[in-house]
Design an enzyme around this catalytic site. Structure first.
Site, short mmCIF file in Angstrom:
data_model
loop_
_atom_site.label_atom_id
_atom_site.label_comp_id
_atom_site.label_asym_id
_atom_site.label_seq_id
_atom_site.Cartn_x
_atom_site.Cartn_y
_atom_site.Cartn_z
N ASP A 474 -4.42 20.08 30.89
CA ASP A 474 -3.29 20.97 31.08
C ASP A 474 -3.78 22.40 31.11
O ASP A 474 -4.95 22.69 30.81
CB ASP A 474 -2.21 20.75 30.03
CG ASP A 474 -2.65 21.10 28.62
OD1 ASP A 474 -3.78 21.65 28.46
OD2 ASP A 474 -1.89 20.84 27.68
N ASP A 517 2.59 21.23 33.56
CA ASP A 517 1.18 21.61 33.74
C ASP A 517 0.25 20.48 33.33
O ASP A 517 -0.93 20.72 33.05
CB ASP A 517 0.86 22.88 32.94
CG ASP A 517 0.99 22.66 31.43
OD1 ASP A 517 1.87 21.86 31.02
OD2 ASP A 517 0.24 23.28 30.68
#
Length: 601
Positions: A474, A517
């Protein structure tokens, strides 16, 4: 369908015309018989009477019956017969007429329907034979009683005369009343009809004015009349032959007088046999010619319909030999392909697209081999150079000029729009399938494709004992990027991160965005854990370069969690280990990676 005079005056004239014909023919036939109680060779009046009734509506019959019976009796009285005899014979004639007309009207209401003509012939013949037997029995009884003559001879003479008269005259009367002069052919052929009948009359006069056995000479012109003019030739020819024969015989002339010791009745019987022979020879010919005409008309009509359909159909209709030689091309070829039909007939070049020729040739071969129709879709070259998609239904048909051979006929229609729509639909379906498996923001695989690929990768790893690695990634502090710079900048960061991630892995590895993300990488066939670590280090290094987004330049980092397994495992275990490793990388200060090795759960 029946025709009927519309006004009372015309109705009266119509009945008067019928009565005049019945009375005149009765007087003529009985005068030629020359003697009280003697019978005519052919009885015409009943045929006229029956044909007239069948051509008129049933509700108008009573007036016609009264007029016909009166005329028949009057004709016999003028001929010298007594009132009782004339009345008895008149009633016998009426019974015969009503039986035939009633049965035919009952069983075949529309005698003008060509589809019922075969059944009409059988019904009319059967009713005629029965009616003449009934009327003949009555008339022969009366004649035998009044003139002391043989019942059997009277019956046979009556029966033969009335059957021949009913068959020939009733049909002729019905057709004449329905068709008028058209019965005798088109206007241009009426002189031919008159000439044929004059020939019959001339030969008959010659035959019956010499005492030589040459009766057979009248048959050839009678056959010629039947052949050339069908039933009109038979009807008029037989009537001429019977009239001339009756007059000559009654005057003591002709070949029938060569037979001695048979009397007038015997000679009348011979004349009837002679006339019946003429009918037996000519009626089948007339029927055969009428059937031939009907079949020819049906073929012509069928061909006309076929031409109409082929010439005005939007589809292109082509008839060809099995070797590809075209015999007919419909005019619609000009509209669909730009080629004139004559150009397609004279040219032997191939119009089928090179990529479709094998399929088209195979379809043609299957049609010839199986005899069953085939449907094929291929491209045909337009005259201006582009190709038209055509759906052609091909079927074999018997060759017109080669016995035992088969030609091919096919109807092709332009389906270019349909094919274009199908191709567009297929492309849309592929695009929908792609969108269902691809993340629209980054272009990477989405969660659905990741789940499918992971299941396949784990199955392959288990079968072949191959190691596998799963990486969770991420963007560090991505929420602050969105809060401080907006979602547009955040989306730009995610797209740039996805590109750098995709450039850091092998082509065989799957990169997917799970949402937000969160990204994931499946690394198959990772011989050592170092392969996954190499990807992680490479990505972390790639993210050191600032990312230009919305006239800004931001530097972001990433944390990576790696799960590695060299033994068979399952998705939940591997994903849980990768998530745990990512948590440890975050806990270690971010911008780094951590790895965990797992085994069978």
């Amino acid at each position: 369908m029946n025709s009927s005079p519309a006004t009372p005056r015309r109705l009266w004239l119509d009945r008067s015309a019928m009565a005049l014909l019945i009375g005149a023919t009765a007087w003529l036939s009985l005068t030629l018989a020359r003697g009280p109680g003697e019978l005519a060779a052919i009885w015409i009046g009943n045929g006229i009477f029956t044909g007239w009734l069948l051509s008129r509506p049933t509700h108008s019959w009573p007036g016609y019956v009264a007029a016909g019976l009166t005329a028949d009796v009057a004709g016999q009285l003028v001929s010298g017969y007594s009132v009782p005899y004339a009345a008895s014979i008149g009633v016998s004639n009426l019974i015969e007429v009503l039986i035939v007309a009633g049965v035919v009207r009952r069983l075949v209401p529309d005698v003008g329907d060509p589809k019922r003509w075969i059944s009409l012939g059988g019904i009319a013949t059967g009713s005629t034979l029965a009616a003449c037997a009934i009327s003949g029995s009555l008339a022969a009884s009366v004649t035998s009683l009044l003139y002391a003559s043989s019942f059997l001879m009277n019956f046979v003479g009556w029966y033969a005369a009335h059957v021949v008269g009913m068959v020939i005259v009733a049909t002729s009367t019905l057709v004449v009343l329905r068709e008028g002069l058209d019965l005798f052919g088109a206007p241009g052929r009426r002189w031919s009809f008159i000439g044929s009948m004059l020939l019959v009359a001339a030969i008959s006069i010659v035959v019956f004015n010499f005492d030589y056995p040459i009766l057979f000479m009248a048959y050839p012109p009678l056959l010629l009349g039947a052949f050339r003019h069908r039933f009109a030739g038979v009807a008029v020819g037989v009537i001429l032959l019977a009239t001339i024969g009756s007059i000559a015989t009654s005057m003591g002339r002709g070949p029938l007088w060569l037979v001695q010791d048979i009397g007038t009745t015997g000679r009348i019987a011979l004349l009837q046999i002679y006339i019946a022979g003429g009918c037996l020879m000519t009626i089948p010919v007339a029927l055969a010619m009428a059937e031939r005409k009907r079949l020819t008309a049906r073929v012509r009509e069928s061909e006309h319909r076929y031409r109409m359909l082929a010439d005005y159909s939007h589809d292109v209709v082509v008839r060809m030999r099995s070797n590809g030689e075209r015999l007919y091309v419909s005019p619609s070829a000009k509209d669909m392909l730009g080629w004139e039909p004559a150009e397609m007939l004279t040219s032997r070049w191939g119009l089928v697209h090179p990529d479709d020729r094998d399929r088209q040739a195979q379809a043609m071969a299957e049609v010839i081999a199986s005899g069953e129709p085939q449907t094929a879709i291929y491209r045909v070259r337009h005259k201006d150079g582009h190709y038209v998609w055509v759906e052609a239904v091909t079927r074999p048909i018997p060759s017109e000029d080669r016995a035992g051979e088969m030609d091919i006929i096919y109807a092709g229609r332009d389906i270019s729009r349909r094919v274009a729509a199908e191709q567009a639909l297929h492309a849309s379906r592929l695009e929908l399938e792609r969108l269902a498996r691809v993340d629209t923001l980054t272009g990477l695989a989405n969660r659905r494709q990741f789940d499918e690929r992971l299941s396949v990768a784990l199955g392959r790893a288990q079968r072949h004992r191959l190691p596998i690695a799963l990486m969770y990634l991420d963007v560090d502090r991505f929420k602050l990027i969105n809060d401080n710079h907006g979602h547009a900048v955040g989306d730009g960061i995610l797209r740039a991160f996805a590109r750098r991630l995709a450039n850091s892995v092998r082509s065989t590895d799957l990169v997917a965005r799970l949402g937000g993300d969160e990204f994931v990488v499946i690394v198959e066939d990772a011989a050592l854990p170092d392969a996954a670590e190499t990807i992680a280090r490479k990505l972390i290094e790639a993210m050191q370069a600032p990312i230009p987004v919305e006239e800004k330049s931001l530097t972001v980092t990433t944390s990576v969690g790696i799960a590695f397994s060299s033994t068979p495992t399952d998705a939940m275990v591997l994903m849980s280990a990768a998530d745990s490793a990512l948590y440890e990388a975050k806990k270690a200060g971010r911008n780094t990676y951590r790895m965990k090795s797992v085994g069978m759960s």
